[in-house]
Design a protein around this motif. Sequence first.
Motif, PDB file in Angstrom:
ATOM      1  N   LEU A 151       3.369   0.007  -6.432  1.00 29.33           N
ATOM      2  CA  LEU A 151       4.418   0.003  -5.416  1.00 29.33           C
ATOM      3  C   LEU A 151       3.918   0.647  -4.121  1.00 29.33           C
ATOM      4  O   LEU A 151       4.084   0.093  -3.026  1.00 29.33           O
ATOM      5  N   VAL A 152       3.294   1.795  -4.238  1.00 30.02           N
ATOM      6  CA  VAL A 152       2.791   2.506  -3.059  1.00 30.02           C
ATOM      7  C   VAL A 152       1.702   1.681  -2.366  1.00 30.02           C
ATOM      8  O   VAL A 152       1.696   1.539  -1.132  1.00 30.02           O
ATOM      9  N   LEU A 153       0.782   1.132  -3.154  1.00 30.16           N
ATOM     10  CA  LEU A 153      -0.289   0.329  -2.582  1.00 30.16           C
ATOM     11  C   LEU A 153       0.254  -0.891  -1.852  1.00 30.16           C
ATOM     12  O   LEU A 153      -0.211  -1.241  -0.751  1.00 30.16           O
ATOM     13  N   ALA A 154       1.242  -1.542  -2.446  1.00 31.15           N
ATOM     14  CA  ALA A 154       1.803  -2.755  -1.845  1.00 31.15           C
ATOM     15  C   ALA A 154       2.517  -2.440  -0.542  1.00 31.15           C
ATOM     16  O   ALA A 154       2.345  -3.148   0.467  1.00 31.15           O
ATOM     17  N   PHE A 155       3.317  -1.383  -0.517  1.00 27.50           N
ATOM     18  CA  PHE A 155       4.003  -1.009   0.719  1.00 27.50           C
ATOM     19  C   PHE A 155       3.009  -0.586   1.801  1.00 27.50           C
ATOM     20  O   PHE A 155       3.159  -0.949   2.981  1.00 27.50           O
ATOM     21  N   ASP A 156       2.000   0.184   1.414  1.00 26.48           N
ATOM     22  CA  ASP A 156       1.001   0.614   2.401  1.00 26.48           C
ATOM     23  C   ASP A 156       0.267  -0.579   3.000  1.00 26.48           C
ATOM     24  O   ASP A 156      -0.102  -0.566   4.184  1.00 26.48           O
ATOM     25  N   ASP A 157       0.067  -1.604   2.183  1.00 25.93           N
ATOM     26  CA  ASP A 157      -0.634  -2.797   2.657  1.00 25.93           C
ATOM     27  C   ASP A 157       0.247  -3.648   3.573  1.00 25.93           C
ATOM     28  O   ASP A 157      -0.223  -4.185   4.588  1.00 25.93           O
ATOM     29  N   LEU A 158       1.512  -3.748   3.246  1.00 33.81           N
ATOM     30  CA  LEU A 158       2.406  -4.686   3.945  1.00 33.81           C
ATOM     31  C   LEU A 158       3.183  -4.048   5.088  1.00 33.81           C
ATOM     32  O   LEU A 158       3.628  -4.745   6.005  1.00 33.81           O
ATOM     33  N   ILE A 159       3.378  -2.727   5.036  1.00 31.17           N
ATOM     34  CA  ILE A 159       4.093  -2.028   6.113  1.00 31.17           C
ATOM     35  C   ILE A 159       3.171  -0.921   6.621  1.00 31.17           C
ATOM     36  O   ILE A 159       3.199   0.205   6.130  1.00 31.17           O
ATOM     37  N   GLN A 160       2.353  -1.262   7.580  1.00 33.09           N
ATOM     38  CA  GLN A 160       1.328  -0.330   8.070  1.00 33.09           C
ATOM     39  C   GLN A 160       1.855   0.413   9.303  1.00 33.09           C
ATOM     40  O   GLN A 160       1.599   0.041  10.445  1.00 33.09           O
ATOM     41  N   THR A 161       2.625   1.448   9.027  1.00 35.63           N
ATOM     42  CA  THR A 161       3.224   2.230  10.104  1.00 35.63           C
ATOM     43  C   THR A 161       2.177   3.103  10.779  1.00 35.63           C
ATOM     44  O   THR A 161       1.196   3.528  10.164  1.00 35.63           O
ATOM     45  N   ARG A 162       2.440   3.413  12.072  1.00 39.77           N
ATOM     46  CA  ARG A 162       1.524   4.243  12.868  1.00 39.77           C
ATOM     47  C   ARG A 162       2.330   5.335  13.567  1.00 39.77           C
ATOM     48  O   ARG A 162       2.963   5.100  14.598  1.00 39.77           O
ATOM     49  N   GLU A 163       2.354   6.508  12.954  1.00 36.59           N
ATOM     50  CA  GLU A 163       3.026   7.682  13.514  1.00 36.59           C
ATOM     51  C   GLU A 163       4.460   7.359  13.940  1.00 36.59           C
ATOM     52  O   GLU A 163       5.242   6.892  13.149  1.00 36.59           O
ATOM     53  N   ASP A 164       4.766   7.539  15.231  1.00 33.96           N
ATOM     54  CA  ASP A 164       6.155   7.366  15.662  1.00 33.96           C
ATOM     55  C   ASP A 164       6.423   5.983  16.263  1.00 33.96           C
ATOM     56  O   ASP A 164       7.453   5.751  16.884  1.00 33.96           O
ATOM     57  N   GLU A 165       5.502   5.053  16.062  1.00 29.85           N
ATOM     58  CA  GLU A 165       5.666   3.719  16.631  1.00 29.85           C
ATOM     59  C   GLU A 165       6.445   2.820  15.666  1.00 29.85           C
ATOM     60  O   GLU A 165       6.128   2.731  14.479  1.00 29.85           O
ATOM     61  N   TRP A 166       7.484   2.174  16.204  1.00 31.17           N
ATOM     62  CA  TRP A 166       8.265   1.236  15.396  1.00 31.17           C
ATOM     63  C   TRP A 166       7.514  -0.087  15.274  1.00 31.17           C
ATOM     64  O   TRP A 166       6.961  -0.588  16.249  1.00 31.17           O
ATOM     65  N   ILE A 167       7.506  -0.660  14.066  1.00 32.62           N
ATOM     66  CA  ILE A 167       6.920  -1.982  13.879  1.00 32.62           C
ATOM     67  C   ILE A 167       7.967  -2.903  13.240  1.00 32.62           C
ATOM     68  O   ILE A 167       8.870  -2.458  12.529  1.00 32.62           O
ATOM     69  N   GLU A 168       7.825  -4.185  13.514  1.00 31.79           N
ATOM     70  CA  GLU A 168       8.792  -5.176  13.056  1.00 31.79           C
ATOM     71  C   GLU A 168       8.237  -5.892  11.824  1.00 31.79           C
ATOM     72  O   GLU A 168       7.132  -6.409  11.841  1.00 31.79           O
ATOM     73  N   ILE A 169       9.044  -5.941  10.752  1.00 29.32           N
ATOM     74  CA  ILE A 169       8.589  -6.514   9.485  1.00 29.32           C
ATOM     75  C   ILE A 169       9.560  -7.606   9.026  1.00 29.32           C
ATOM     76  O   ILE A 169      10.776  -7.378   8.964  1.00 29.32           O
ATOM     77  N   PRO A 170       9.061  -8.810   8.693  1.00 31.83           N
ATOM     78  CA  PRO A 170       9.916  -9.846   8.085  1.00 31.83           C
ATOM     79  C   PRO A 170      10.241  -9.432   6.653  1.00 31.83           C
ATOM     80  O   PRO A 170       9.383  -9.490   5.763  1.00 31.83           O
TER      81      PRO A 170
END
Length: 504
Positions: A151-170
């Motif tokens: 679960l952790v590996l999959a989320f880290d791979d698919l939702i690659q957040t960068r500090e305080d920057e918002w990213i958009e995910i389908p």
Amino acid sequence: MPDDFVLRALFLGGIFILVSLFLGWYRRDPLLDAIPTVGFSDPVLSLISAAQYYFDGYPILKEGYEKTRPGLFKIASFRKWIVLAAGPELAEDIGKAPDNVLDNLTPIHETFQHEYTLKLLNLADRYHVDIVRSKLTRNITATFEEAREELVLAFDDLIQTREDEWIEIPIIETIQRVVCAVSNRVFVGAPLCRNRDYQALNLTYAINVVKSGTILRMFPKLLRPIVSRMLSDLSSQIRQETEFIRPMVEERFAKMEEFGEDWDDKPNDMLMWLMSEAKGVERSLDGLARRLLFVNFASIHTTSITFIQVLYRLLSHPECIEPLREEVEAVVAEKGWTKAGMDKMYKIDSFIRETQRLDGLNMMLAVRLVLRPFTFSNGVTVPPGILVAVPVGAAHRDEEVYTTGTADKFDGFRFSKLRERDGDGVTTRHQIVSVSPEHVSWGLGRHACPGRFFAATELKALLAHMVVTYDMKFEEGKGAPPQRCIAGANIPRSANVMFRKRQA
């Protein structure tokens, strides 16, 4: 599946439905006539009611439930009448009925056309159900650490957040892939569970089964074998699954031949359990591949849809995020990321159960085919050949079951508060996995979903991880998209969700 063929199939199937509807309704039954109808009863006009249910079923079910409770009502589908139980007492009658009176398998086979879509070598052999009910459930604790790692590996791979920057995910595609990876860590292990092609195969296979089943239902049984051969890539997908698992199956069979049923580092996963229990043709590589696809079909999309509904509810009620975070952090500090810890997350459990109550995938559950005249506890008899079911969405908004004035409102902590109120002695009745005539998200009676314990643990682990790992919100100015209601199912629409690494 060529688009022009699908259109022709739908057109020809529609003509067949019109004819079969007329012939079916022409033969009236006084027992059925005595049950109130919501919509039209006329054999031709009932098509309008059937279409209304197909494209927006909840208002019809709600009207029937409120008008007849406690009682029964019927609605038209495109193929036959469905009699609905309005009230928990009558729902319980369905759950308790013996299989030689109310059949639960035929409606499932008819919906998905298992003979032509799932293509199991021995359709009558349901050995996988016993494996899910026993080995999968008993091994939730033993496999939790690996599932959590995936679960952790999959989320880290698919939702690659960068500090305080918002990213958009389908979000739909993302959750489907996470659930596929986590489920298959328990089904086939690593590294195959991370293979993108393997994931895509299992995700698209389920979609093809549903599409093919929908089209095949429109044709008479005589034509279905012919039509099924022209419909989709299901046979090709079965061959692909076979090649994916071939190396593992051959290696494991070799070890079984050499060491018997036990050896050092013997895998503890669904594939191994299937190999140990399968008999006859089901023990072949082909049989195992088909059965594994079936297990994925039954697991991945239902869990994915439920979790997307949970996430949409959470983002629509951001005031719930902090209490959930506090609970998860307190439990993890005491129990760690373990199955025992998941069992202590009452608010997480409650939030998912409440989402199931209001947004559940199915508009009706506990669907059974009447084989013999069946008399409900209120004295009303339903004749053979008719479907009976529980209208889930209406039943879950019953103000005689839930507090008047709140039954139609979302309260994420409704069930955790009930557990606190009732104390330790009866807390199980409010848990996500509990089954009762008042809460039928998992079905009823002995035919309730055998995989619900695994699915519930997976859902709780997903939600717990997300609330402590990310800040989340909808895109600016947008909210949860309305669900698409079709063919008795509530399907969440696609949306982009904003993520960033949790700031506080």
